[in-house]
Design an enzyme around this catalytic site. Structure first.
Site, mmCIF file in Angstrom:
data_model
loop_
_atom_site.group_PDB
_atom_site.id
_atom_site.type_symbol
_atom_site.label_atom_id
_atom_site.label_comp_id
_atom_site.label_asym_id
_atom_site.label_seq_id
_atom_site.Cartn_x
_atom_site.Cartn_y
_atom_site.Cartn_z
ATOM 1 N N LYS A 8 2.463 2.094 2.640
ATOM 2 C CA LYS A 8 2.612 2.505 3.687
ATOM 3 C C LYS A 8 3.990 2.524 4.651
ATOM 4 O O LYS A 8 3.749 1.420 4.781
ATOM 5 C CB LYS A 8 1.143 2.048 4.871
ATOM 6 C CG LYS A 8 -0.096 3.321 3.946
ATOM 7 C CD LYS A 8 -1.457 3.414 4.642
ATOM 8 C CE LYS A 8 -1.766 4.342 5.221
ATOM 9 N NZ LYS A 8 -2.821 4.256 5.699
ATOM 10 N N LYS A 61 0.870 -1.362 -0.042
ATOM 11 C CA LYS A 61 0.116 -0.062 0.423
ATOM 12 C C LYS A 61 0.625 1.303 0.163
ATOM 13 O O LYS A 61 0.765 2.467 0.130
ATOM 14 C CB LYS A 61 -0.667 0.118 1.089
ATOM 15 C CG LYS A 61 -2.036 -1.088 1.009
ATOM 16 C CD LYS A 61 -3.285 -0.729 1.986
ATOM 17 C CE LYS A 61 -3.510 -0.442 3.458
ATOM 18 N NZ LYS A 61 -3.810 -0.444 4.457
HETATM 19 N N1 C2G Z 1 -10.317 7.061 9.605
HETATM 20 C C1 C2G Z 1 -10.791 7.940 10.061
HETATM 21 N N2 C2G Z 1 -10.751 9.066 10.562
HETATM 22 C C2 C2G Z 1 -9.076 9.504 10.121
HETATM 23 C C3 C2G Z 1 -8.502 9.004 9.962
HETATM 24 C C4 C2G Z 1 -8.804 7.457 9.573
HETATM 25 O O1 C2G Z 1 -12.151 7.274 10.115
HETATM 26 N N3 C2G Z 1 -9.212 10.837 11.083
HETATM 27 C C5 C2G Z 1 -10.839 5.325 8.954
HETATM 28 C C6 C2G Z 1 -9.945 5.330 7.498
HETATM 29 O O2 C2G Z 1 -11.525 5.663 6.484
HETATM 30 C C7 C2G Z 1 -10.680 3.809 7.322
HETATM 31 C C8 C2G Z 1 -9.941 3.402 8.967
HETATM 32 O O3 C2G Z 1 -9.708 4.463 9.390
HETATM 33 O O4 C2G Z 1 -12.278 3.344 7.596
HETATM 34 C C9 C2G Z 1 -9.069 3.068 8.980
HETATM 35 O O5 C2G Z 1 -7.835 4.435 8.654
HETATM 36 P P1 C2G Z 1 -6.454 3.584 7.684
HETATM 37 O O6 C2G Z 1 -5.547 2.922 9.539
HETATM 38 O O7 C2G Z 1 -5.598 5.070 7.087
HETATM 39 O O8 C2G Z 1 -6.588 2.404 6.419
HETATM 40 P P2 C2G Z 1 -6.183 2.817 5.606
HETATM 41 O O9 C2G Z 1 -4.336 2.762 5.137
HETATM 42 O O10 C2G Z 1 -6.787 3.809 4.422
HETATM 43 O O11 C2G Z 1 -6.663 0.808 4.457
HETATM 44 O O12 C2G Z 1 -8.769 -2.130 2.101
HETATM 45 C C10 C2G Z 1 -8.522 -1.341 2.810
HETATM 46 C C11 C2G Z 1 -7.498 -0.806 3.381
HETATM 47 O O13 C2G Z 1 -6.794 -1.632 4.426
HETATM 48 C C12 C2G Z 1 -8.061 0.290 3.883
#
Ligand code: C2G
Length: 129
Positions: free
Chosen positions: A46, A44
């Protein structure tokens, strides 16, 4: 029993993540979190501060979370929905539309993100990024 699933990295766990997990749980009775493995995070693009096992412990300590499973690839969601008999798939709305194909298998809900917080912002504010 209404079963909900969501996925993410959840690194440097913060209140935006908790807001999402709380609202996801409120949609049903049982919340599964597909937690991105270290290897999948590399895919990803990350860079994680906490490794998978530590991020898993943190998620398992949250009252809204009932089960944490590894997220190893983009393609596992349909299998997970079938395997865990999921009724609702939930993601933050930064993903809006990206997982609509799952509507053939379960309800798809995009919840509003918590606007002012992100793992990236935390790292930047700490001068780590
Ligand atoms: N999130 C949120 N508000 C934030 C940060 C994150 O609501 N300020 C939500 C994101 O929208 C997501 C969840 O928290 O639904 C997890 O965020 P991340 O760890 O950044 O996930 P991501 O890297 O987007 O991975 O297959 C899907 C991916 O694995 C999602």
């Amino acid at each position: 029993m209404k079963r909900v699933i969501t996925y993410g990295t959840f690194d440097l766990l913060h209140y935006g993540h908790i807001n999402l997990l709380k609202r996801a749980k409120e949609l049903g009775d049982y919340l599964i979190v597909g937690l991105s493995t270290n290897e999948f995070n590399e895919q990803k693009g990350k860079k994680c501060y906490f490794p998978y096992e530590e991020r898993k412990k943190l998620l398992e300590a949250i009252r809204y979370v009932d089960l944490v499973i590894p997220e190893e690839c983009w393609e596992q969601k349909i299998d997970d929905i079938r395997k865990y008999d999921v009724d609702i798939f939930v993601m933050g709305d930064d993903w809006k539309g990206k997982f609509d194909y799952l509507k053939d298998y379960c309800e798809v809900v995009y919840l509003s993100r918590t606007p002012e917080i992100s793992t990236t912002k935390i790292k930047q504010d700490l001068g780590l990024d």
